[in-house]
Design an enzyme around this catalytic site. Structure first.
Site, PDB file in Angstrom:
ATOM      1  N   ASP A  25      11.652  42.525   2.384  1.00 18.60           N
ATOM      2  CA  ASP A  25      10.425  41.748   2.833  1.00 18.60           C
ATOM      3  C   ASP A  25      10.640  41.265   4.440  1.00 18.60           C
ATOM      4  O   ASP A  25      11.734  40.701   4.699  1.00 18.60           O
ATOM      5  CB  ASP A  25      10.380  40.660   2.052  1.00 18.60           C
ATOM      6  CG  ASP A  25       9.552  40.954   0.779  1.00 18.60           C
ATOM      7  OD1 ASP A  25       9.374  42.140   0.221  1.00 18.60           O
ATOM      8  OD2 ASP A  25       9.321  40.296  -0.141  1.00 18.60           O
ATOM      9  N   LYS A  82       1.458  43.757   0.524  1.00 22.84           N
ATOM     10  CA  LYS A  82       0.814  43.357  -0.773  1.00 22.84           C
ATOM     11  C   LYS A  82      -0.696  42.873  -0.723  1.00 22.84           C
ATOM     12  O   LYS A  82      -1.193  42.483   0.301  1.00 22.84           O
ATOM     13  CB  LYS A  82       1.826  42.081  -1.164  1.00 22.84           C
ATOM     14  CG  LYS A  82       3.078  42.323  -1.504  1.00 22.84           C
ATOM     15  CD  LYS A  82       3.812  41.184  -1.898  1.00 22.84           C
ATOM     16  CE  LYS A  82       5.345  41.337  -2.021  1.00 22.84           C
ATOM     17  NZ  LYS A  82       5.664  42.130  -3.153  1.00 22.84           N
ATOM     18  N   GLY A 154      11.187  34.992  -5.467  1.00 21.68           N
ATOM     19  CA  GLY A 154      11.795  33.827  -4.775  1.00 21.68           C
ATOM     20  C   GLY A 154      12.621  32.868  -5.328  1.00 21.68           C
ATOM     21  O   GLY A 154      12.709  31.816  -5.023  1.00 21.68           O
ATOM     22  N   ARG A 166      16.773  46.260 -18.325  1.00 22.09           N
ATOM     23  CA  ARG A 166      17.366  46.702 -19.693  1.00 22.09           C
ATOM     24  C   ARG A 166      16.262  46.821 -20.466  1.00 22.09           C
ATOM     25  O   ARG A 166      16.529  47.862 -21.412  1.00 22.09           O
ATOM     26  CB  ARG A 166      18.234  45.658 -19.901  1.00 22.09           C
ATOM     27  CG  ARG A 166      19.556  45.575 -19.323  1.00 22.09           C
ATOM     28  CD  ARG A 166      20.763  44.399 -19.979  1.00 22.09           C
ATOM     29  NE  ARG A 166      21.932  44.487 -19.397  1.00 22.09           N
ATOM     30  CZ  ARG A 166      22.867  45.418 -19.535  1.00 22.09           C
ATOM     31  NH1 ARG A 166      22.687  46.431 -20.436  1.00 22.09           N
ATOM     32  NH2 ARG A 166      24.022  45.108 -18.998  1.00 22.09           N
ATOM     33  N   GLY A 215      14.698  38.363  -7.408  1.00 24.39           N
ATOM     34  CA  GLY A 215      15.973  37.618  -7.549  1.00 24.39           C
ATOM     35  C   GLY A 215      17.311  38.530  -6.854  1.00 24.39           C
ATOM     36  O   GLY A 215      18.244  37.800  -7.076  1.00 24.39           O
ATOM     37  N   GLY A 236      13.650  40.675  -1.749  1.00 22.73           N
ATOM     38  CA  GLY A 236      12.415  39.807  -0.968  1.00 22.73           C
ATOM     39  C   GLY A 236      12.840  38.474  -0.181  1.00 22.73           C
ATOM     40  O   GLY A 236      13.168  38.702   1.163  1.00 22.73           O
ATOM     41  N   SER A 237      13.186  37.446  -0.730  1.00 18.61           N
ATOM     42  CA  SER A 237      13.720  36.219   0.033  1.00 18.61           C
ATOM     43  C   SER A 237      14.890  36.344   0.366  1.00 18.61           C
ATOM     44  O   SER A 237      15.745  35.367   1.225  1.00 18.61           O
ATOM     45  CB  SER A 237      13.388  34.905  -0.870  1.00 18.61           C
ATOM     46  OG  SER A 237      12.142  35.182  -1.068  1.00 18.61           O
TER      47      SER A 237
END
Length: 295
Positions: A25, A82, A154, A166, A215, A236-237
């Site tokens: 991102d 997005k 996030g 999983r 995550g 992402g973050s």
């Protein structure tokens, strides 16, 4: 005017080309260049990374087209953007800008609480999130060319991405073991389209690539998701909320490629500085859990 759509084979093939790589991102051209130089296979252009979207609250929408065009002009790798779940016009706007992929994303505030987009109507391939085989199969039936775990965006907390990867893989194994006469009941119970389940059973896997997302914050996180069967990793973050984005970006790319080389991962993890600040999932209220968006 008649819409010209990309064939399923072409769109899935485009997504396959990103397999084994990292998608990052970014919110501007400078970050886009850092991601490209670090070895990202593609980038996601946003106004705010998920951690900032979470912190700001309110309604989160498609990025300003100026940002998307700025990022597209700064790099030579594919650019994603997005749109809100079910937002027909945001998706068409992004397609008109010439993005390489559209993510119909739960990170943004959903525009439609009943319908996802019919992604087969678009030339550009779509990415969608999933937590289980029911969600995965529904998105594939709608025309998604690439999937990713939802995780919990996030948060910098890998636990939900692990759970979702999983879960999907366990259910793929279950589908592969079922007789065709048992598959109809399984389809009814999971809300998964029967024809997609038949394809999964025949292949022994999803018919599209499934990346890890939601995550990933460290090189070890990225390697873990690859070991669990991810086809690649979205970050992402985790990059630009870390202490040293350029070093984290390079380390995560290397760890994703060499996910079974523990000595290398140890070396990559040394002296990186602080990872992004994480959030314990149990502290989130139900309405704060982005993974619950979508149906």
């Amino acid at each position: 005017m008649t819409n010209v759509t990309g064939t399923e084979r072409v769109k899935r093939g485009m997504a396959e080309m990103q397999k084994g790589g990292v998608i990052m991102d970014v919110i501007n051209a400078e970050q886009a260049k850092i991601a490209e130089e670090a070895g990202a296979v593609a980038i996601m252009a946003l106004e705010r990374v998920p951690a900032d979207i979470r912190a700001a609250g309110g309604v989160s929408r498609m990025a300003d087209p100026t940002i998307v065009e700025e990022v597209m002009g700064a790099v030579s790798i594919p650019v994603m953007a997005k749109c809100r779940i079910g937002h027909l016009v945001e998706a068409r706007v992004l397609e008109s800008l010439g993005v390489d992929y559209i993510d119909e994303s739960e990170v943004l505030t959903p525009a439609d609480e009943v319908y996802h987009l019919n992604k087969r109507d678009y030339t550009v391939p779509f990415v969608c999130g999933c937590r289980d085989i029911g969600e995965a199969a529904r998105r594939i039936a709608e025309g998604a060319s690439m999937l990713r775990t939802k995780g919990e965006p996030g948060t910098g907390n890998i636990v939900e991405a692990v759970r979702h990867m999983r879960q999907v893989n366990a259910e793929i194994r279950q589908v592969a073991s079922l007789r065709e006469d048992e598959l109809m009941t399984y389809a009814k119970n999971t809300g998964a389209p029967y024809e997609v389940l038949l394809e999964i059973k025949r292949l022994g896997r999803l018919p599209v690539v499934n990346f890890a997302a939601g995550g990933v914050a460290t090189p070890a996180d990225a390697a873990l998701m690859m070991q669990l069967g991810a086809d690649g990793v979205f970050v992402g973050s985790g990059i630009f909320k870390s202490e040293n984005p350029a070093k984290f970006a390079r380390a995560i790319v290397e760890a994703t490629t060499h996910y079974e080389d523990y000595e290398l991962i140890a070396s990559l993890s040394k002296g990186l500085g602080n990872a992004m600040k994480g959030i314990e999932i149990s502290t989130l209220l139900p309405e704060q859990r982005m993974q619950e968006r979508g149906w």
